[in-house]
Design an enzyme around this catalytic site. Sequence first.
Site, PDB file in Angstrom:
ATOM      1  N   HIS A  54       9.595 -40.062 -87.988  1.00 51.12           N
ATOM      2  CA  HIS A  54       9.634 -39.806 -88.738  1.00 51.12           C
ATOM      3  C   HIS A  54       8.495 -40.599 -89.756  1.00 51.12           C
ATOM      4  CE1 HIS A  54      12.409 -35.814 -87.501  1.00 51.12           C
ATOM      5  NE2 HIS A  54      10.981 -35.813 -86.775  1.00 51.12           N
ATOM      6  N   ARG A  91      -1.481 -33.039 -86.482  1.00 48.29           N
ATOM      7  CA  ARG A  91       0.182 -32.703 -86.500  1.00 48.29           C
ATOM      8  C   ARG A  91       0.623 -31.165 -87.335  1.00 48.29           C
ATOM      9  NH1 ARG A  91      -0.588 -37.837 -84.485  1.00 48.29           N
ATOM     10  NH2 ARG A  91       0.056 -38.002 -82.289  1.00 48.29           N
ATOM     11  N   ARG A 116      -3.692 -28.151 -85.099  1.00 46.34           N
ATOM     12  CA  ARG A 116      -2.645 -28.050 -84.071  1.00 46.34           C
ATOM     13  C   ARG A 116      -1.764 -27.273 -84.724  1.00 46.34           C
ATOM     14  NH1 ARG A 116       0.086 -32.499 -80.561  1.00 46.34           N
ATOM     15  NH2 ARG A 116       1.663 -32.751 -82.548  1.00 46.34           N
ATOM     16  N   GLU A 126      -1.846 -31.542 -71.458  1.00 43.81           N
ATOM     17  CA  GLU A 126      -0.326 -32.635 -71.601  1.00 43.81           C
ATOM     18  C   GLU A 126       0.644 -32.772 -70.788  1.00 43.81           C
ATOM     19  OE1 GLU A 126       1.042 -33.080 -76.140  1.00 43.81           O
ATOM     20  OE2 GLU A 126       0.950 -30.955 -75.554  1.00 43.81           O
ATOM     21  N   ASN A 134      -0.631 -39.197 -74.813  1.00 40.86           N
ATOM     22  CA  ASN A 134       1.016 -39.759 -75.301  1.00 40.86           C
ATOM     23  C   ASN A 134       1.855 -38.935 -74.006  1.00 40.86           C
ATOM     24  OD1 ASN A 134       0.033 -40.784 -77.050  1.00 40.86           O
ATOM     25  ND2 ASN A 134       0.578 -39.964 -78.634  1.00 40.86           N
ATOM     26  N   ASP A 135       1.696 -37.601 -73.785  1.00 43.11           N
ATOM     27  CA  ASP A 135       2.272 -36.813 -72.690  1.00 43.11           C
ATOM     28  C   ASP A 135       1.995 -36.288 -72.032  1.00 43.11           C
ATOM     29  OD1 ASP A 135       4.954 -35.969 -74.695  1.00 43.11           O
ATOM     30  OD2 ASP A 135       3.255 -34.554 -75.558  1.00 43.11           O
ATOM     31  N   ARG A 171       8.532 -41.939 -73.043  1.00 45.25           N
ATOM     32  CA  ARG A 171       7.724 -42.391 -74.052  1.00 45.25           C
ATOM     33  C   ARG A 171       8.557 -42.731 -75.434  1.00 45.25           C
ATOM     34  NH1 ARG A 171       4.079 -37.314 -76.984  1.00 45.25           N
ATOM     35  NH2 ARG A 171       4.106 -38.728 -78.470  1.00 45.25           N
ATOM     36  N   CYS A 202      -6.513 -36.827 -78.126  1.00 44.11           N
ATOM     37  CA  CYS A 202      -6.653 -37.705 -78.638  1.00 44.11           C
ATOM     38  C   CYS A 202      -5.130 -37.841 -78.863  1.00 44.11           C
ATOM     39  CB  CYS A 202      -6.292 -36.102 -79.666  1.00 44.11           C
ATOM     40  SG  CYS A 202      -5.004 -35.099 -79.099  1.00 44.11           S
TER      41      CYS A 202
HETATM   42  C1  PEP Z   1       0.071 -36.872 -77.282  1.00 47.09           C
HETATM   43  O1  PEP Z   1       1.099 -36.235 -76.571  1.00 47.09           O
HETATM   44  O2  PEP Z   1      -1.013 -37.632 -77.014  1.00 47.09           O
HETATM   45  C2  PEP Z   1      -0.183 -36.146 -78.293  1.00 47.09           C
HETATM   46  C3  PEP Z   1      -1.191 -36.631 -79.121  1.00 47.09           C
HETATM   47  O3  PEP Z   1       0.925 -35.464 -78.893  1.00 47.09           O
HETATM   48  P1  PEP Z   1       1.772 -35.841 -79.689  1.00 47.09           P
HETATM   49  O4  PEP Z   1       1.666 -37.523 -79.844  1.00 47.09           O
HETATM   50  O5  PEP Z   1       2.308 -34.855 -80.805  1.00 47.09           O
HETATM   51  O6  PEP Z   1       2.744 -35.645 -78.917  1.00 47.09           O
HETATM   52 MG    MG Z   2       2.222 -34.264 -77.243  1.00 47.25          MG
END
Ligand code: PEP
Ligand code: MG
Length: 749
Positions: A366, A473, A509, A608, A631-632, A642, A679
């Site tokens: 965080h 977020r 989101r 994702e 990212n996911d 990750r 994103c």
């Molecule tokens: C992602 O997974 O790319 C995403 C934008 O969500 P977070 O990074 O908050 O999991």
């Molecule tokens: Mg994500």
Amino acid sequence: MTAPQENRTDSRQMLGRLRSVMAEEAGGQTRLDRITRLIADEMHTEVCSIYLFRDQETLELCATEGLNADAVHHTRMRLGEGLVGRIAKRGKIVNTDNAPGTPGFRYMPETGEEAYSSMLGVPIQRLGETLGVLVVQSKEARRFSDEEVYAVEVVAMVIAEMAELGAFVGEGAAMSARHQQAVLFSGATGQEGAAQGHVWLHEPRVVVTNPIADDPHRELERLTTAVEELRVGVDRMLSNAASGDSAQLQVLEAYRMFANSKGWMRRMEEDIARGLSAEAAVEKEQSAARARMSQVTDAYLRDRLHDLDDLSNRLLRILTGQGNETGAEMPPDPILIARNIGPAELLDYGRRLKGIVLEEGSVGSHAAIVARALAIPLVIHAERVTTEALNGDLILVDGDQGVAHLRPDESVVTAFRDKMAMQAKAQERYASIRDKPAETLCGTRIALTMNAGLMADLPSLQGSGAEGVGLFRTELQFLIRNHMPKRAELSELYARVMDAAGDKRVVFRTLDIGSDKVLPYMKAVEEPNPALGWRAVRIAMDRPGVMRMQLQALLRAAKGRPLSVMFPFVAQREEFSAARAEMEKALERERILGHPLPESLEVGAMLETPSLAFSPDSLYREVDFLSIGGNDLKQFFFAADRENELVRRRYDTLNVSFLRFLEWIVERCAENGTPLSFCGEDAGRPVEAACIAAIGLRSLSMRPASIGPVKSILRRTDLTELKSVIDNARDSGVQSVRPAVMEYLRGKL
Ligand code: PEP
Ligand code: MG
């Protein structure tokens, strides 16, 4: 074999004499010489020597009674070399009646030590940091008694305290001044960017100026009073703690347990009886806890040892009167140094900070999220930075490389300034195109929006040139609190976000918790593999209460304005349908209550998981839009966590398989008329962003600081050309198109 009676050593007497030596006016070398003489005398040994670190890898014989005097400042050994080097490396005592026969012994002819059979060597440590080694040796083959070992340990600790105070600096160069050398910390990137500033310790070091007790009775009284104050304080914190906040209560209960622990108290009382001051006794216990901490692998036990460490710090502050208000003034360009820090504390410092260096932390922590929102360069995993840095020291933070230079040499400062100047120039360039569109050389317009989640992000809406918020977020507002936010509170907050955005679109989101994002006030569920576990929309489906409250808050915040909402981590169509049905119900409830409804409502899903991409066309038609959470998606595509440093960077986003997958998603969206955006973090990396645009994405959402660099490269790129570079590279059978793309983009970055 136990020590003969006449060899028994009285630690109080030895400490008393040591204090007299320290009180005498003398240079550092003279002091060390006197100390070795004194210890040899008190211990009834022929030899006493002090070895100190010359640099991080080398120990040097700095003073001796009994060994060859010419060897002083000449005999050196590497960390781990010989018995002395081993003691320093392992931080453990060696007590042997046959040193030459002990594994690891190394013969140093210049010292003349071959004549000595017995050896007792203890590390000179301060709060888990090893400064050197104290050794006594005798010809007679014997093992030193527990009492003797204790006495030497205590003396070693006092020497460490004195070293901290600079008692051995100067004259004969016994020891270079501590905390004056340049130190380079190689950690990892938490947030990019470069900053120069001065150290501001989140928890100032407590300096113990009187390690030896004048009057043990008085010290005991001081300790008892301070512990009582500590207990009252912990009880007060417990009664003030929110009763629903189980994690906080757990920590405080652990504090109370330690504060009332008889063993902890007894050991400190014994240390005082043997001649230490109350502060030194607390620190001795703290050192022992830290030494254990470095060896314990069990996470729960480590946390408990951390608790004990925190408690010792509190006690030291009470005893020394050096509270958080040490009188030090925050420098105008503070670089925050801490072991770790919570998001709320970091927000309290806010934009005043120029940089942050943490010993712990993780990219997904965080603190890192907040640092990113505030665009403050952050280096994590900078081991030992809290022990090395002093308030006011010059420090350079290189968030791009994940390193920090403490007390740097002039040449490093100059090179760093050049780097900062280049970055400032680039910033000027980005500012000059802030109000221009992200239009490529081939005339394609790409929408660049920003990712947000904190109030601190909102000023960036204007400053960055973002066309809206592509990802808000919402969980960050839950993560930075220590209690569940109320509906009215959330509604007001979302309304402020929409107010700040004006006509620009904000995509909210819904709560994405679970996996690495654990709410401090919700019972954590033990899961074997949290990233694949009970998270995001899965929790929302099973326990819909919070999501219902959130949807209501969003509808009320909109107050008749357009509203965009997306659900995270949707893995199959049914999940989206169920989530959407919740939205319909919330809408209906508002209608019945006569509240204004949004002028328009868009409900989308984050893509994702690969499974969602392979859903039937009906999914693509049911959603109002899709946003790729790269990212996911990437972690599940490559099965590479990750958050795991060992595999995190193993697979390139520009890997041909991943690019092909993304391209196929673009095609399916085009066939079904589904608006699509991207994103994940890759959208904010110029090279990746250009490639994502080249394969057909027209909307990218990224952290605000990335908008300038991404826009700059897009405006200099012809996407058709870049697409053929990608295609040609793919046809040639490469694993990643990156080398070919870099070659093409050279000069545009
Ligand atoms: C992602 O997974 O790319 C995403 C934008 O969500 P977070 O990074 O908050 O999991
Ligand atoms: Mg994500």
